[in-house]
Design a protein around this motif. Structure first.
Motif, mmCIF file in Angstrom:
data_model
loop_
_atom_site.group_PDB
_atom_site.id
_atom_site.type_symbol
_atom_site.label_atom_id
_atom_site.label_comp_id
_atom_site.label_asym_id
_atom_site.label_seq_id
_atom_site.Cartn_x
_atom_site.Cartn_y
_atom_site.Cartn_z
ATOM 1 N N ALA A 29 0.820 -1.212 0.000
ATOM 2 C CA ALA A 29 0.000 0.000 0.000
ATOM 3 C C ALA A 29 0.854 1.262 0.000
ATOM 4 O O ALA A 29 0.480 2.280 -0.604
ATOM 5 C CB ALA A 29 -0.932 -0.004 1.212
ATOM 6 N N TYR A 59 -1.243 6.943 -0.038
ATOM 7 C CA TYR A 59 -1.154 6.264 1.256
ATOM 8 C C TYR A 59 -0.435 7.129 2.286
ATOM 9 O O TYR A 59 0.703 7.546 2.082
ATOM 10 C CB TYR A 59 -0.438 4.927 1.105
ATOM 11 C CG TYR A 59 -0.491 4.073 2.342
ATOM 12 C CD1 TYR A 59 -1.672 3.468 2.736
ATOM 13 C CD2 TYR A 59 0.644 3.863 3.117
ATOM 14 C CE1 TYR A 59 -1.735 2.671 3.881
ATOM 15 C CE2 TYR A 59 0.598 3.068 4.252
ATOM 16 C CZ TYR A 59 -0.593 2.482 4.628
ATOM 17 O OH TYR A 59 -0.648 1.702 5.758
ATOM 18 N N ASP A 102 -5.112 -2.263 6.553
ATOM 19 C CA ASP A 102 -4.928 -1.700 5.217
ATOM 20 C C ASP A 102 -4.524 -2.836 4.287
ATOM 21 O O ASP A 102 -3.556 -3.553 4.538
ATOM 22 C CB ASP A 102 -3.837 -0.628 5.229
ATOM 23 C CG ASP A 102 -4.306 0.661 5.871
ATOM 24 O OD1 ASP A 102 -5.247 1.260 5.339
ATOM 25 O OD2 ASP A 102 -3.733 1.048 6.912
ATOM 26 N N ARG A 116 -6.393 5.215 6.868
ATOM 27 C CA ARG A 116 -5.277 4.355 7.267
ATOM 28 C C ARG A 116 -5.470 3.872 8.702
ATOM 29 O O ARG A 116 -5.865 4.647 9.586
ATOM 30 C CB ARG A 116 -3.966 5.127 7.147
ATOM 31 C CG ARG A 116 -2.734 4.321 7.497
ATOM 32 C CD ARG A 116 -1.479 5.139 7.261
ATOM 33 N NE ARG A 116 -0.279 4.378 7.618
ATOM 34 C CZ ARG A 116 0.960 4.830 7.444
ATOM 35 N NH1 ARG A 116 1.157 6.029 6.911
ATOM 36 N NH2 ARG A 116 2.001 4.092 7.792
ATOM 37 N N ASN A 174 -6.027 2.269 2.874
ATOM 38 C CA ASN A 174 -6.551 1.308 1.903
ATOM 39 C C ASN A 174 -7.369 0.236 2.634
ATOM 40 O O ASN A 174 -7.291 -0.942 2.338
ATOM 41 C CB ASN A 174 -5.418 0.664 1.115
ATOM 42 C CG ASN A 174 -5.895 0.020 -0.174
ATOM 43 O OD1 ASN A 174 -6.740 0.573 -0.875
ATOM 44 N ND2 ASN A 174 -5.360 -1.149 -0.513
ATOM 45 N N PRO A 218 -4.990 2.723 -2.322
ATOM 46 C CA PRO A 218 -5.255 3.812 -1.386
ATOM 47 C C PRO A 218 -5.983 4.987 -2.041
ATOM 48 O O PRO A 218 -5.564 5.496 -3.085
ATOM 49 C CB PRO A 218 -3.853 4.210 -0.914
ATOM 50 C CG PRO A 218 -3.069 2.936 -1.007
ATOM 51 C CD PRO A 218 -3.579 2.272 -2.264
#
Length: 251
Positions: free
Chosen positions: A72, A78, A99, A148, A171, A178
């Motif tokens: 991610a 992100y 995530d 997150r 994500n 993300p």
């Protein structure tokens, strides 16, 4: 065709909840319902994906991009700060969902799509992941989704101001890479909420295929446009816009 606003659901005026460049996806400027469904209050929702000046969502491509999942943190979005889009009061927070890895590979997307129905059956947390909901002064509720894990900085009952750093982009939930999912609802409960139209103040926009940005004082980003807020970029600040008649209303 995008339907007209109804008097029952006047649009809510907000600020874009981030700094830097983001790509608009699933925009209600293209169609309503924007995500193809009215479930979970998503009727007028919009997605924003962090990008660079070349519209790339990540700076690296390799064999993983073609064949499998990717970390991610490879993606520009992100961990980027997410800001409160308006003054209001935090009424709900959910944090702690993992995530997921990113998926640009068509091969990696197949099992993900096959699991879509199961995630919907599992309910809001499986779909939204980590999220927070802010009650606006006029009575509507704005939700910031796919945050997150561990990044939420606010708690229920806390008063926030527009531009305040409240979380980070992640994500989590129903997300292939993300991004920030954002929506306004008439009530705070995703499971039964109806979506409410929204629009944004003071941003610059570069439509898909265009080379130059243009300033928009108010509106909804076009599908595939790259946007950047002007309110948090003093070197590109534009004159203040008169108060819009489309302010948050009781809905």
């Amino acid at each position: 065709m995008v339907e007209k606003e109804s008097s029952r659901h006047p649009e809510v005026a907000l600020s874009l909840p981030f700094t830097g460049l983001w790509l608009a996806r699933n925009s209600p400027a293209r169609r309503v319902p924007s995500h193809g469904t009215d479930l979970f209050g998503e009727r007028y929702a919009i997605d924003f994906v962090g990008v660079d000046e070349r519209r790339r969502t990540a700076g690296r491509r390799d064999w993983r991009t073609l064949l499998t999942t990717e970390p991610a943190d490879r993606f520009f979005a992100y961990g980027r700060p997410i800001l409160a889009p308006a003054d209001g009061t935090v009424v709900e927070v959910h944090d702690g969902e993992i995530d997921h890895a990113g998926r640009r590979s068509q091969l990696a997307l197949v099992p993900y799509m096959l699991g879509q129905a199961a995630r919907v059956r599992q309910g809001v947390r499986a779909v939204a992941g980590n999220y927070l909901v802010i009650a606006l002064p006029g009575g509507a509720f704005v939700a910031l989704v796919h945050l997150r894990a561990g990044s939420v900085r606010v708690s229920p009952g806390e008063v926030v101001t527009a531009g305040q750093h409240v979380a980070a982009c992640g994500n989590s939930g129903n997300s292939t890479q993300p991004h920030l999912h954002m929506q306004v609802m008439e009530i705070r409960d995703f499971s039964v909420a109806r979506g409410v139209p929204m629009a944004f103040r003071h941003f610059r926009e570069r439509p898909r295929g265009a080379r130059q940005f243009h300033t928009r004082e108010y509106g909804v980003p076009a599908e595939g446009a790259v946007v950047e807020p002007l309110e948090y970029a003093p070197d590109r600040r534009v004159p203040s816009r008169p108060q819009s008649p489309c302010r948050p209303q009781n809905v």
